[in-house]
Design a protein around this motif. Structure first.
Motif, PDB file in Angstrom:
ATOM      1  N   LYS A   3      -0.314 -34.589  15.447  1.00 57.42           N
ATOM      2  CA  LYS A   3       0.018 -33.540  15.811  1.00 57.42           C
ATOM      3  C   LYS A   3       1.391 -33.976  15.172  1.00 57.42           C
ATOM      4  CE  LYS A   3      -0.187 -32.856  20.304  1.00 57.42           C
ATOM      5  NZ  LYS A   3      -0.271 -33.277  21.795  1.00 57.42           N
ATOM      6  N   ALA A   4       2.278 -34.772  15.217  1.00 59.05           N
ATOM      7  CA  ALA A   4       2.718 -35.772  14.543  1.00 59.05           C
ATOM      8  C   ALA A   4       3.027 -34.434  12.918  1.00 59.05           C
ATOM      9  CB  ALA A   4       2.768 -37.026  14.573  1.00 59.05           C
ATOM     10  N   ALA A   5       2.454 -34.941  12.291  1.00 54.81           N
ATOM     11  CA  ALA A   5       1.706 -34.565  10.601  1.00 54.81           C
ATOM     12  C   ALA A   5       1.818 -33.080  10.863  1.00 54.81           C
ATOM     13  CB  ALA A   5       1.206 -35.469  10.447  1.00 54.81           C
ATOM     14  N   GLY A   6       1.305 -31.967  11.665  1.00 54.65           N
ATOM     15  CA  GLY A   6       1.663 -31.151  11.906  1.00 54.65           C
ATOM     16  C   GLY A   6       0.694 -30.219  12.278  1.00 54.65           C
ATOM     17  N   ALA A   7      -0.848 -30.757  12.498  1.00 56.46           N
ATOM     18  CA  ALA A   7      -1.422 -30.292  13.011  1.00 56.46           C
ATOM     19  C   ALA A   7      -2.102 -29.889  14.307  1.00 56.46           C
ATOM     20  CB  ALA A   7      -2.915 -31.338  12.618  1.00 56.46           C
ATOM     21  N   ASP A   8      -2.970 -28.844  14.639  1.00 59.99           N
ATOM     22  CA  ASP A   8      -2.822 -27.941  15.596  1.00 59.99           C
ATOM     23  C   ASP A   8      -4.104 -28.786  16.685  1.00 59.99           C
ATOM     24  OD1 ASP A   8      -2.832 -26.003  17.991  1.00 59.99           O
ATOM     25  OD2 ASP A   8      -3.091 -24.406  17.298  1.00 59.99           O
ATOM     26  N   VAL A   9      -4.058 -28.905  17.798  1.00 57.18           N
ATOM     27  CA  VAL A   9      -5.833 -29.273  18.656  1.00 57.18           C
ATOM     28  C   VAL A   9      -6.547 -27.948  18.814  1.00 57.18           C
ATOM     29  CG1 VAL A   9      -6.916 -30.668  20.314  1.00 57.18           C
ATOM     30  CG2 VAL A   9      -4.312 -31.503  19.115  1.00 57.18           C
ATOM     31  N   LEU A  10      -7.083 -27.797  18.568  1.00 55.40           N
ATOM     32  CA  LEU A  10      -8.463 -26.505  18.791  1.00 55.40           C
ATOM     33  C   LEU A  10      -8.914 -27.513  19.750  1.00 55.40           C
ATOM     34  CD1 LEU A  10      -9.532 -24.725  15.475  1.00 55.40           C
ATOM     35  CD2 LEU A  10      -7.426 -24.543  16.244  1.00 55.40           C
ATOM     36  N   VAL A  11      -9.757 -28.380  19.935  1.00 54.47           N
ATOM     37  CA  VAL A  11     -10.534 -28.422  20.845  1.00 54.47           C
ATOM     38  C   VAL A  11     -10.102 -29.898  21.362  1.00 54.47           C
ATOM     39  CG1 VAL A  11     -12.772 -29.217  21.282  1.00 54.47           C
ATOM     40  CG2 VAL A  11     -12.426 -27.240  19.972  1.00 54.47           C
TER      41      VAL A  11
ATOM     42  N   ILE B  42      -9.323 -30.356  14.993  1.00 51.33           N
ATOM     43  CA  ILE B  42      -8.154 -30.134  14.394  1.00 51.33           C
ATOM     44  C   ILE B  42      -8.057 -29.191  13.567  1.00 51.33           C
ATOM     45  CG2 ILE B  42      -7.188 -32.146  15.483  1.00 51.33           C
ATOM     46  CD1 ILE B  42      -6.489 -32.653  12.371  1.00 51.33           C
ATOM     47  N   GLN B  43      -6.612 -28.571  13.720  1.00 48.65           N
ATOM     48  CA  GLN B  43      -6.465 -27.091  12.472  1.00 48.65           C
ATOM     49  C   GLN B  43      -4.993 -27.818  11.805  1.00 48.65           C
ATOM     50  OE1 GLN B  43      -5.452 -22.944  12.881  1.00 48.65           O
ATOM     51  NE2 GLN B  43      -7.829 -22.812  11.921  1.00 48.65           N
ATOM     52  N   TRP B  44      -5.360 -27.461  10.023  1.00 54.44           N
ATOM     53  CA  TRP B  44      -4.075 -28.224   9.209  1.00 54.44           C
ATOM     54  C   TRP B  44      -3.375 -26.518   8.893  1.00 54.44           C
ATOM     55  CZ3 TRP B  44      -2.671 -32.864   9.524  1.00 54.44           C
ATOM     56  CH2 TRP B  44      -3.218 -33.391   9.637  1.00 54.44           C
ATOM     57  N   PRO B  45      -2.321 -26.529   9.020  1.00 52.97           N
ATOM     58  CA  PRO B  45      -1.805 -25.288   8.509  1.00 52.97           C
ATOM     59  C   PRO B  45      -2.531 -25.140   6.895  1.00 52.97           C
ATOM     60  CG  PRO B  45      -0.285 -26.982   8.312  1.00 52.97           C
ATOM     61  CD  PRO B  45      -1.302 -27.619   8.387  1.00 52.97           C
ATOM     62  N   GLY B  46      -2.641 -23.891   7.015  1.00 51.86           N
ATOM     63  CA  GLY B  46      -3.762 -23.119   6.379  1.00 51.86           C
ATOM     64  C   GLY B  46      -5.345 -22.335   6.348  1.00 51.86           C
ATOM     65  N   GLY B  47      -5.281 -22.958   7.669  1.00 53.20           N
ATOM     66  CA  GLY B  47      -6.505 -22.964   8.343  1.00 53.20           C
ATOM     67  C   GLY B  47      -7.765 -23.718   8.227  1.00 53.20           C
TER      68      GLY B  47
ATOM     69  N   LEU C  88      -6.859 -23.065  -0.233  1.00 51.39           N
ATOM     70  CA  LEU C  88      -5.658 -22.211   0.397  1.00 51.39           C
ATOM     71  C   LEU C  88      -5.493 -21.449  -0.559  1.00 51.39           C
ATOM     72  CD1 LEU C  88      -4.367 -25.721   1.314  1.00 51.39           C
ATOM     73  CD2 LEU C  88      -4.764 -24.137   3.559  1.00 51.39           C
ATOM     74  N   SER C  89      -4.211 -20.825   0.262  1.00 50.49           N
ATOM     75  CA  SER C  89      -3.045 -19.297  -0.477  1.00 50.49           C
ATOM     76  C   SER C  89      -1.570 -20.382  -0.870  1.00 50.49           C
ATOM     77  CB  SER C  89      -2.801 -18.605   0.774  1.00 50.49           C
ATOM     78  OG  SER C  89      -2.026 -19.432   1.808  1.00 50.49           O
ATOM     79  N   ARG C  90      -1.506 -19.518  -1.699  1.00 54.22           N
ATOM     80  CA  ARG C  90      -0.097 -20.086  -2.043  1.00 54.22           C
ATOM     81  C   ARG C  90       1.145 -20.785  -0.952  1.00 54.22           C
ATOM     82  NH1 ARG C  90      -1.006 -15.306  -6.672  1.00 54.22           N
ATOM     83  NH2 ARG C  90      -2.231 -16.305  -8.186  1.00 54.22           N
TER      84      ARG C  90
ATOM     85  N   VAL D 223       2.710 -27.154   2.257  1.00 53.60           N
ATOM     86  CA  VAL D 223       2.470 -27.457   3.797  1.00 53.60           C
ATOM     87  C   VAL D 223       1.302 -28.289   3.654  1.00 53.60           C
ATOM     88  CG1 VAL D 223       2.816 -27.549   6.019  1.00 53.60           C
ATOM     89  CG2 VAL D 223       4.127 -25.879   4.695  1.00 53.60           C
ATOM     90  N   PHE D 224       0.347 -27.675   3.789  1.00 53.37           N
ATOM     91  CA  PHE D 224      -1.138 -28.726   3.962  1.00 53.37           C
ATOM     92  C   PHE D 224      -0.757 -29.864   3.150  1.00 53.37           C
ATOM     93  CE2 PHE D 224      -4.924 -30.675   2.004  1.00 53.37           C
ATOM     94  CZ  PHE D 224      -5.612 -30.389   3.377  1.00 53.37           C
ATOM     95  N   VAL D 225      -0.518 -29.790   2.138  1.00 54.18           N
ATOM     96  CA  VAL D 225      -0.682 -30.919   1.088  1.00 54.18           C
ATOM     97  C   VAL D 225       0.461 -32.052   1.811  1.00 54.18           C
ATOM     98  CG1 VAL D 225      -0.183 -32.141  -0.904  1.00 54.18           C
ATOM     99  CG2 VAL D 225      -1.398 -29.834  -0.688  1.00 54.18           C
ATOM    100  N   ARG D 226       1.341 -31.777   2.707  1.00 50.74           N
ATOM    101  CA  ARG D 226       2.288 -32.126   3.135  1.00 50.74           C
ATOM    102  C   ARG D 226       2.140 -32.841   4.341  1.00 50.74           C
ATOM    103  NH1 ARG D 226       6.911 -29.611   5.469  1.00 50.74           N
ATOM    104  NH2 ARG D 226       5.409 -29.025   6.881  1.00 50.74           N
ATOM    105  N   ASP D 227       1.116 -32.488   5.320  1.00 51.33           N
ATOM    106  CA  ASP D 227       1.379 -32.647   6.437  1.00 51.33           C
ATOM    107  C   ASP D 227      -0.068 -33.284   6.358  1.00 51.33           C
ATOM    108  OD1 ASP D 227       3.246 -31.380   7.052  1.00 51.33           O
ATOM    109  OD2 ASP D 227       2.078 -29.655   7.957  1.00 51.33           O
ATOM    110  N   PHE D 228      -1.441 -32.443   5.552  1.00 49.71           N
ATOM    111  CA  PHE D 228      -2.746 -33.866   5.653  1.00 49.71           C
ATOM    112  C   PHE D 228      -2.109 -35.738   4.888  1.00 49.71           C
ATOM    113  CE2 PHE D 228      -6.535 -35.285   3.622  1.00 49.71           C
ATOM    114  CZ  PHE D 228      -7.358 -35.869   4.925  1.00 49.71           C
TER     115      PHE D 228
END
Length: 297
Positions: free
Chosen positions: A123-131, A144-149, A176-178, A183-188
């Motif tokens: 969560k601190a890195a930018g992920a969402d908790v789906l379950v 969890i889900q990272w930016p970009g789905g 992933l989309s452009r 954002v995904f790379v930064r967060d992950f």
């Protein structure tokens, strides 16, 4: 010396287009090792035996005897088996009931040292908790889900497992989309305490089924294993984007022969790019995998 307005606007627009760079992580390192991470494969129960047999015949290793259990926080029933090979591991699910949302959309299961710490770090890195975390027969899980789905499952075992390291570490293949790739790379990378090992803005398009063109490819290494991010416009011919994992082998020709002899189909013929010979294979039950071997220039 002050900047004239047109120059200042140009600099601001240029800066807005710069890629988002990975920053040093301030979150705890919760990864264990690549051999504890699995690709999640969902197949019909009737296909489980043929799929596992073909996968093991292709890569070696073994499959456990399927067991019936509930692996979701709401009522459901699935046959489950673990497939462990020197090139990568799978968690195979054959549901006898409808699959509760959002299960079936997660790509991987990552073993973490501590579930609550891992969720807080994600969560601190930018992920969402789906379950949210829930108990399973041998520990706890969450999705969890990272930016970009990009959906991933975390798991933690009450009794820590002990697995032999892989001979070759598999590659989590992420499309992933452009707009969301940086954002995904930064967060992950921040979450995984990993590093970008290459970022090629003109990778050969044959790798995504578009020979003669180029695309952006980003490779990441961490204690969770390898990941490759394919940044595309989504104009992908089948089966590109359907393969979740790439497996490294020492001899591509011999491996493909084992795959086809055991019931798999070659759906993308071997090609050469990025110092690799590679192909895409579809196993019984529908699972598609990229398989590659290191080759010359």
């Amino acid at each position: 010396m002050s900047l004239k307005l047109p120059v200042l606007i140009g600099l601001l627009l240029s800066a807005a287009a710069w890629p988002v760079l990975a920053q040093p992580s301030s979150t705890p390192d919760v990864a264990v090792a690549p051999q504890y991470d699995t690709t999640h494969v969902y197949v019909a129960q009737a296909d489980m035996a043929a799929f596992a047999a073909s996968f093991v015949a292709t890569f070696g290793g073994r499959a456990t005897t399927p067991a019936t259990m509930t692996v979701t926080p709401t009522p459901s029933s699935t046959s489950f088996e673990a497939v462990q090979t020197p090139a990568g591991s799978l968690s195979v699910f054959g549901f006898a009931t409808p699959i509760p949302y959002v299960f079936g959309a997660e790509r991987t299961g990552y073993l973490v040292k501590d579930m609550d710490v891992a969720i807080a770090a994600a969560k601190a890195a930018g992920a969402d908790v789906l379950v949210a975390p829930f108990p399973d027969p041998i520990g706890r899980d969450a999705v969890i889900q990272w930016p970009g789905g990009i959906n991933m499952q975390f798991y933690w075992h009450t009794t820590p497992p002990s697995y032999t390291p892989f001979t070759t570490v598999p590659e989590n293949r992420l499309y992933l989309s452009r707009e969301r790739a940086d954002v995904f790379v930064r967060d992950f990378v921040a979450f995984s305490h990993g590093a970008v090992t290459s970022d090629d803005a003109a990778a050969p398009g044959v790798e995504i089924g578009r020979p003669g063109e180029t695309y952006r490819r980003i490779r990441i290494n961490s204690a969770f294993g390898k990941a490759v991010v394919m940044v595309t416009d989504g104009h992908l011919p089948w089966p590109y984007g359907r393969e979740m994992t790439g497996y490294e082998v020492s001899d591509l020709t011999a491996t493909l022969a084992k795959a086809t002899a055991s019931g798999a189909k070659i759906v993308v013929a071997p090609y050469h790019a990025d110092h690799r010979d590679a192909a895409l294979v579809q196993f019984p039950g529908g699972y598609i995998a990229e398989i590659h071997a290191t080759a010359g220039p």
